[in-house]
Scaffold this motif. Structure first.
Motif, mmCIF file in Angstrom:
data_model
loop_
_atom_site.group_PDB
_atom_site.id
_atom_site.type_symbol
_atom_site.label_atom_id
_atom_site.label_comp_id
_atom_site.label_asym_id
_atom_site.label_seq_id
_atom_site.Cartn_x
_atom_site.Cartn_y
_atom_site.Cartn_z
ATOM 1 N N ALA A 59 0.823 -1.347 0.074
ATOM 2 C CA ALA A 59 0.256 -0.193 -0.383
ATOM 3 C C ALA A 59 0.736 1.567 -0.041
ATOM 4 C CB ALA A 59 -0.742 -0.282 1.126
ATOM 5 N N TYR A 102 1.852 -1.578 -10.807
ATOM 6 C CA TYR A 102 0.661 -0.751 -10.253
ATOM 7 C C TYR A 102 -0.469 -0.952 -10.004
ATOM 8 C CZ TYR A 102 -2.333 2.727 -8.054
ATOM 9 O OH TYR A 102 -3.493 3.187 -7.184
ATOM 10 N N HIS A 143 -2.553 -6.158 -3.219
ATOM 11 C CA HIS A 143 -2.518 -5.657 -1.641
ATOM 12 C C HIS A 143 -4.239 -6.456 -1.359
ATOM 13 C CE1 HIS A 143 -3.764 -2.461 1.577
ATOM 14 N NE2 HIS A 143 -4.074 -1.960 0.768
ATOM 15 N N MET A 161 -4.778 -8.046 2.119
ATOM 16 C CA MET A 161 -5.194 -7.357 2.796
ATOM 17 C C MET A 161 -6.920 -8.752 3.626
ATOM 18 S SD MET A 161 -3.657 -5.612 4.743
ATOM 19 C CE MET A 161 -1.934 -4.132 4.394
ATOM 20 N N GLY A 217 -7.512 -6.836 -10.269
ATOM 21 C CA GLY A 217 -8.303 -6.231 -8.738
ATOM 22 C C GLY A 217 -8.455 -7.734 -8.187
ATOM 23 N N TRP A 218 -9.398 -7.698 -6.431
ATOM 24 C CA TRP A 218 -9.442 -8.970 -6.000
ATOM 25 C C TRP A 218 -10.385 -9.511 -6.195
ATOM 26 C CZ3 TRP A 218 -13.077 -9.976 -1.797
ATOM 27 C CH2 TRP A 218 -13.858 -8.529 -1.962
ATOM 28 N N TYR A 276 -12.971 6.882 -5.376
ATOM 29 C CA TYR A 276 -11.799 6.791 -3.919
ATOM 30 C C TYR A 276 -12.719 6.979 -2.811
ATOM 31 C CZ TYR A 276 -7.462 6.270 -4.736
ATOM 32 O OH TYR A 276 -5.923 4.922 -5.414
ATOM 33 N N LEU A 313 -14.807 1.261 1.700
ATOM 34 C CA LEU A 313 -13.561 -0.352 1.773
ATOM 35 C C LEU A 313 -12.734 -0.280 3.381
ATOM 36 C CD1 LEU A 313 -11.749 -1.884 0.943
ATOM 37 C CD2 LEU A 313 -12.887 -1.085 -1.066
ATOM 38 N N HIS A 314 -12.009 0.882 3.176
ATOM 39 C CA HIS A 314 -11.167 1.221 4.355
ATOM 40 C C HIS A 314 -11.566 1.287 5.961
ATOM 41 C CE1 HIS A 314 -8.440 0.636 0.767
ATOM 42 N NE2 HIS A 314 -7.874 0.154 1.774
ATOM 43 N N ARG A 374 -10.660 5.350 -9.213
ATOM 44 C CA ARG A 374 -9.714 3.836 -8.035
ATOM 45 C C ARG A 374 -8.981 3.236 -9.218
ATOM 46 N NH1 ARG A 374 -13.772 -0.979 -5.773
ATOM 47 N NH2 ARG A 374 -11.925 -1.662 -4.637
ATOM 48 N N ARG A 375 -7.931 2.582 -8.703
ATOM 49 C CA ARG A 375 -7.140 1.593 -9.433
ATOM 50 C C ARG A 375 -6.949 2.834 -10.593
ATOM 51 N NH1 ARG A 375 -10.894 -3.795 -9.964
ATOM 52 N NH2 ARG A 375 -10.696 -4.384 -7.588
ATOM 53 N N SER A 396 -1.194 8.040 5.058
ATOM 54 C CA SER A 396 -1.039 6.373 4.826
ATOM 55 C C SER A 396 0.484 6.011 6.135
ATOM 56 C CB SER A 396 -1.184 5.859 3.653
ATOM 57 O OG SER A 396 -2.149 6.758 3.132
HETATM 58 C C1 HEM Z 1 -1.343 1.686 5.165
HETATM 59 C C2 HEM Z 1 -2.280 1.053 5.116
HETATM 60 C C3 HEM Z 1 -3.469 0.990 3.856
HETATM 61 C C4 HEM Z 1 -3.501 2.061 2.840
HETATM 62 C C5 HEM Z 1 -2.184 3.440 2.573
HETATM 63 C C6 HEM Z 1 -3.961 1.563 2.120
HETATM 64 C C7 HEM Z 1 -4.097 2.125 0.647
HETATM 65 C C8 HEM Z 1 -5.016 1.804 -0.280
HETATM 66 C C9 HEM Z 1 -4.882 2.760 -1.895
HETATM 67 C C10 HEM Z 1 -4.678 4.068 -2.190
HETATM 68 C C11 HEM Z 1 -6.151 1.196 -2.311
HETATM 69 C C12 HEM Z 1 -6.315 1.947 -4.180
HETATM 70 C C13 HEM Z 1 -5.608 1.425 -4.412
HETATM 71 C C14 HEM Z 1 -6.241 1.845 -6.223
HETATM 72 O O1 HEM Z 1 -7.639 1.620 -6.356
HETATM 73 O O2 HEM Z 1 -5.393 1.932 -7.083
HETATM 74 C C15 HEM Z 1 -6.211 0.202 -2.079
HETATM 75 C C16 HEM Z 1 -7.367 -0.393 -2.016
HETATM 76 C C17 HEM Z 1 -7.756 -1.685 -1.275
HETATM 77 N N1 HEM Z 1 -7.122 -2.214 -0.167
HETATM 78 FE FE1 HEM Z 1 -5.935 -0.826 1.420
HETATM 79 N N2 HEM Z 1 -4.399 0.134 2.293
HETATM 80 C C18 HEM Z 1 -3.980 0.281 3.494
HETATM 81 C C19 HEM Z 1 -4.747 -0.470 4.385
HETATM 82 C C20 HEM Z 1 -5.736 -2.242 3.903
HETATM 83 C C21 HEM Z 1 -6.069 -3.287 5.096
HETATM 84 C C22 HEM Z 1 -5.990 -2.651 6.372
HETATM 85 C C23 HEM Z 1 -6.474 -3.374 3.887
HETATM 86 C C24 HEM Z 1 -8.125 -4.659 4.438
HETATM 87 C C25 HEM Z 1 -8.118 -5.238 6.013
HETATM 88 C C26 HEM Z 1 -7.329 -2.812 2.798
HETATM 89 C C27 HEM Z 1 -7.837 -3.345 2.274
HETATM 90 C C28 HEM Z 1 -8.042 -2.689 0.978
HETATM 91 C C29 HEM Z 1 -8.727 -3.144 -0.229
HETATM 92 C C30 HEM Z 1 -9.767 -4.655 -0.986
HETATM 93 C C31 HEM Z 1 -8.155 -2.888 -2.090
HETATM 94 C C32 HEM Z 1 -9.038 -2.633 -3.496
HETATM 95 C C33 HEM Z 1 -8.191 -3.612 -4.080
HETATM 96 C C34 HEM Z 1 -8.794 -3.141 -5.437
HETATM 97 O O3 HEM Z 1 -9.200 -2.198 -6.230
HETATM 98 O O4 HEM Z 1 -8.937 -4.665 -5.935
HETATM 99 N N3 HEM Z 1 -5.488 -1.799 2.807
HETATM 100 N N4 HEM Z 1 -5.866 0.294 -0.505
#
Ligand code: HEM
Ligand SMILES: [Cu+2]
Length: 646
Positions: A63, A83, A90, A94, A153-154, A398, A404-405, A465-466, A487
């Motif tokens: 992340a 990316y 990520h 997670m 993506g997940w 976003y 979701l976060h 997003r993404r 972050s």
């Molecule tokens: C330092 C902590 C974290 C940061 C800075 C962070 C940041 C991000 C960012 C910026 C995205 C979007 C990426 C994009 O769409 O281009 C993302 C997506 C995501 N994050 Fe996090 N995140 C963190 C922690 C977590 C945690 C703890 C979880 C779950 C328990 C989580 C679950 C997800 C999921 C499911 C996505 C969607 C991925 C997708 O679009 O396929 N994140 N995160």
């Protein structure tokens, strides 16, 4: 049918002599052999917890790389291909490798202690579910590390995930890895369900179970129902990709939307599966620091179950923008709005518990209490997107990333970190550092909000997003900079947590059995517990066996120091599903090579499948059969006896 031998279980006192007899029976095999063969739920639970936290760190690093790239407009720190793999890994890391396994870890460690049992119902299955989880985590990361990570993506939508657009092995790693992980999740879930209904101490009727049990139980039932859907989806995808079937290909009569249905029929209940046990932790932990029982126990227990049942009927809210008929959209929109009701019940119960209690503030309390706030914020944004026209505007922006976060970090990470502070004494025999704990809490809490609150705005301003980068001058730059700073602050908070764990594990103050004055059975045993947990099987007469004097909530008194001794072998008692009447004396399995052997065999098989290397697939299949034989080889010792009543 085996002839049922009958035996009256001996009743006795918890004496040093009894303990001296039990110890060698339950103690793990020493040395590295024991490390591979142990079936002790405490050891397995700890491993789950440590592995899941390591994966949290890995997912966090992923992340941070994402956030560096998005820190300013037009940056070129990462390539678009990197990316895409990063946000996909990520999410996978997670959701699948941290959020769910961490709860399995805590539940594994805590359940038998909460239930007054000596182990889970199926200790070998328990060990296997850990090894299979580890195998799947390695498998899923192997692709990423070798530059072949999945990048869709997940939730991995077709047609992009299909061969035409993703020719490399990335999606195959993901598809097969998920099937492997599904095996681990399913056997773990089956074990929890049977344990909840058969392993409770005599007298712990179903309305006396701690809420954590309700949470993990409902999550496990849900997993048993929905994990097959996602395993099937990924298996079919792999078939489409490798063998030219057309389950998801319109040209061959297939349906791309079928993927989305199969994924989200699983995916939505799953998000509840990764929050309900964590909500259970808060429901059990918060009242301890408020010096009163949880307000509305029955309502909270029922709302757990209601959330799950409603949770089966809302998956289409992830598909509002796919052009499904309006009528079905309104049904799913309505259901998604209704599902906030049971969550609100839990929120009010926690608030009332704090309000009417005499809270004393510890780090664990801060994490639990702040979860309530983050849950409300995440709930409100979820409620907003449950409405179809609002979702059409916000989906894939976003705003959804913020939502979701708040839900996942708020209702999973915060409670889990709180749970670590709370149960650390039980896990390790030592206390965590409270001073460092405050720093830990405030950096995580402020960092998280600084980073993720502005994301709502970024989304409202239209940032999808993404996306790998964005142009300057459209009003997204400052917000993204703030998010990146937040972050990193949040990440520092998580780092402080790890530092505290590492430091306290080695040098923390020694913990007593019951450092917080808790009401439930885990606080009746030593910190850390003896290998057999309970020297005598307790008999339970109320919801708060350790608070009966103060509360006087039921006339009966639980008996903790006198009960069945069950010391003729590695014995445990099973009880009836509702009232927890003693049912059978069961002989628990010894340490065994079978679980780790089966996981390794499966790993070989899945790697062979990935390579489509037929000779290796045959060998892998034979190894799996061999490991199963080793496992199922009849053992005379594993006999059940009917306790004679009266
Ligand atoms: C330092 C902590 C974290 C940061 C800075 C962070 C940041 C991000 C960012 C910026 C995205 C979007 C990426 C994009 O769409 O281009 C993302 C997506 C995501 N994050 Fe996090 N995140 C963190 C922690 C977590 C945690 C703890 C979880 C779950 C328990 C989580 C679950 C997800 C999921 C499911 C996505 C969607 C991925 C997708 O679009 O396929 N994140 N995160
Ligand atoms: Cu959903």
């Amino acid at each position: 049918m085996r002839p049922a031998a009958t035996r009256t279980p001996e009743i006795g006192d918890d004496t040093p002599k009894l303990r001296a007899r039990l110890h060698p029976i339950w103690d793990a095999t020493p040395g590295w052999r024991g490390w591979f063969t142990t079936v002790d739920h405490k050891e397995i639970g700890l491993r789950y917890i440590v592995t899941a936290f390591l994966l949290l760190a890995l997912g966090g690093l992923e992340a941070l790389a994402i956030r560096l790239q998005l820190m300013g407009p037009e940056l070129r720190l990462l390539t678009p291909a990197q990316y895409n793999q990063l946000f996909t890994m990520h999410g996978i890391t997670m959701i699948f490798l941290f959020a769910s396994p961490i709860l399995s870890g805590f539940s594994n460690f805590l359940w038998p202690l909460l239930l007054g049992a000596r182990d889970m119902a199926f200790p070998r299955l328990n060990a296997f579910s850990y090894w299979a989880y580890l195998a799947a985590a390695l498998f899923l990361h192997a692709g990423f590390v070798s530059g072949n990570g999945p990048d869709d993506g997940w939730f991995n939508y077709v047609p992009y995930a299909d061969r035409a657009f993703s020719p490399g092995p990335g999606q195959d790693f993901y598809a097969l890895g998920m099937v492997l992980l599904g095996i681990s999740t399913s056997v773990g879930a089956a074990n929890f369900v049977v344990t909840a209904f058969k392993m409770r101490a005599p007298g712990m009727s179903i309305n006396r179970m701690p809420i954590l049990i309700w949470g993990t139980l409902t999550a496990s039932v849900a997993n048993l129902v929905v994990v097959p859907a996602v395993s099937l989806a990924f298996f079919l995808l792999w078939m489409d990709r490798q063998f030219g079937t057309a389950f998801f290909r319109p040209a061959g009569g297939g349906q791309p939307l079928l993927w989305q249905h199969l994924f989200w029929i699983f995916g939505h209940p799953w998000v509840y599966a990764i929050v309900l046990p964590a909500m259970g932790m808060v429901s059990d932990g918060l009242p301890v620091f408020c010096r009163r029982p949880l307000v509305g126990y029955s309502l909270v227990a029922l709302s757990t179950v209601a959330t799950m049942i409603l949770g089966f009927g809302v998956w289409v809210h992830h598909m509002f923008a796919t052009g499904l008929p309006g009528l079905s959209l309104s049904f799913f929109s309505g259901a998604s709005i209704v599902i906030t009701v049971p969550s609100a019940v839990a929120v009010f119960a926690w608030l009332a518990t704090i309000w009417t209690g005499k809270p004393y503030v510890t780090t664990a309390f801060l994490f639990f209490a702040s979860m309530v706030l983050l849950f409300v914020i995440g709930g409100v944004s979820g409620f907003m997107t449950a409405s179809v026209p609002v979702d059409w505007q916000l989906t894939d922006t976003y705003f959804v990333v913020a939502h979701l976060h708040f839900v996942l970090v708020g209702i999973n990470v915060f409670p889990v970190v709180g749970a670590t502070y709370f149960w650390f004494p039980k896990l390790t025999g030592r206390m965590m550092d409270e001073q460092l704990g405050r720093w830990n809490f405030w950096t995580m809490f402020l960092g998280f909000n600084l980073g993720f609150l502005p994301m709502h705005l970024t989304g409202l301003l239209g940032m999808p997003r993404r996306v790998w980068t964005y142009p300057a001058g459209i009003g997204w730059s400052t917000l993204n900079m703030i998010t990146t700073i937040g972050s990193f602050a949040f990440a520092v908070g998580v780092l402080l947590f790890f530092v505290n764990v590492a430091k306290s594990w080695r040098r923390g103050a020694k913990a007593e059995a019951d450092p917080w004055g808790g009401p439930t059975l885990e606080w009746a045993v030593a910190s850390p517990p003896a290998p057999y947990n309970f020297a005598v099987i307790p008999t339970i007469a109320s919801r708060h066996p350790l608070w009966e004097e103060e509360l006087d909530e039921s006339r009966g008194r639980s008996s903790l120091a006198r009960g069945m001794t069950l010391d003729r072998g590695k014995e445990a008692i099973t009880t009836t599903p509702m009232d927890a009447e003693p049912d059978r004396i069961v002989e628990m399995p010894e340490d065994s090579w079978a679980p780790v052997a089966l996981a390794v065999a499966l790993q070989v098989l899945f790697v062979a499948l990935l390579a489509k290397f037929w000779a290796a697939i045959a060998i892998g299949g034979l190894l799996v059969l061999g490991a199963l034989l080793l496992w199922l080889w009849p053992q005379r010792a594993l006999l059940e006896r009917e306790p004679a009543h009266g």
